[in-house]
Design a protein around this motif. Structure first.
Motif: not given
Length: 320
Positions: A207-208, A213-214, A219-221, A241-242
């Motif tokens: 994803e990064q 993404d930092n 990423t979740l947001q 992370l869930v």
């Protein structure tokens, strides 16, 4: 009984030194996940079984038939594996140098799986999948297809969602499978998929790389904004992370045990996916499902190969 259909490609694998001893086996991200899902469900305390169907195309050659037999021995249903008399499975070669470093070569441009959606019997398969509980695909499942078939696959997933089929997606990004302007193209396809994704099982590194993404929180947001309902972000040695975006609960970290002797990380994410889904589909909560995924991944990376001996996974899960 829950029924999951896993769509993707499995290739012939040659592993060894160029012009030297080679070991022949098979592998592919979604097929690896299917194997570990079948193995993981043996740990379900309620005894609930999960039907795991693999959806792909193979040839009519002896190697294709041998692969089918191996999959069935693992408990995978092959009723939706289409036979293509004009093509064969893709092939990849893992070359090992004297220091044990690996490089990969692929031959998959004319593989049967690449043209799955163009198979004459694909229409019958589309109707059959309306009855499953979940469909799981990866970024590789999407990337190997011709561009017009990528959009056709996403349109089909929209139709499945209308039949209350849960859609699960692992972004699993492989730059070599996308054109040079890959980030624009990948983002376009991935956003279309995330809009209908009930469950995203993604790796932060991927994803990064695609989105810049930092942090995993960022990423979740972004995934919540895109329309994803639930999300697991795999963080390698840090666990995962869930977050369930359909609730007000904040994201939760699920750590994994430290592994000192890491041998081969090839199938870490695939085995996590299989372990996680084997628990989630039988009704376990997200944290418990993540813990099983972490356990399987932590076991797999301590051994050579994408699919390790079954006895090792059973021992890790306390089955034997």
């Amino acid at each position: 009984m829950k029924h999951i259909a896993i769509i993707g490609e499995c290739m012939i694998e040659l592993n060894g030194k160029p012009f030297g001893a080679m070991q022949q086996t098979f592998g592919g991200d979604t097929l690896n996940a299917a194997v570990y899902l079948c193995r993981g469900q043996e740990a379900n305390l309620n005894g609930e079984a999960i039907q795991v169907s693999y959806v792909t195309a193979l040839g009519s050659d002896p190697i294709s038939k041998g692969m089918l037999s191996r999959w069935e021995n693992e408990g995978i249903s092959t009723q939706w594996v289409l036979e293509d008399d004009t093509r064969t499975p893709g092939l990849y070669l893992i070359q090992l140098d004297d220091q044990g470093e690996r490089t990969f070569l692929y031959w998959r441009n004319q593989s049967a799986a690449k043209y799955l959606l163009q198979h004459p019997n694909f229409g019958l398969l589309k109707q059959a999948l309306n009855q499953v509980d979940m469909v799981f695909i990866s970024g590789i499942s999407l990337a190997i297809l011709p561009e017009e078939d990528r959009w056709a696959l996403i349109h089909w997933l929209h139709q499945l969602k209308e039949h209350n089929v849960e859609i699960a997606f692992d972004s699993n990004f492989r730059p070599a499978l996308w054109p040079q302007d890959q980030h624009h193209t990948v983002r376009e396809f991935y956003q279309a998929l995330y809009a209908i994704t009930d469950f995203a099982l993604v790796t932060f590194d991927d994803e990064q790389l695609i989105w810049g993404d930092n942090t995993p929180t960022q990423t979740l947001q972004r995934l919540a904004t895109d329309g994803v309902k639930k999300c697991i972000i795999k963080l390698g040695a840090e666990g995962c992370l869930v977050q369930d975006f359909t609730t007000d609960f904040p994201p939760q970290s699920v750590p994994t045990q430290k592994i000192d002797a890491v041998v081969d990380t090839t199938s870490a994410g695939d085995s996590f996916n299989g372990g996680f889904l084997s628990a989630y589909l039988c009704g376990e909560d997200l944290i418990t499902a993540c813990q099983r995924g972490n356990t399987l991944a932590g076991t797999v990376i301590q051994h050579q190969g994408a699919i390790i001996p079954k006895a090792l996974t059973q021992a890790a899960l306390g089955i034997i």
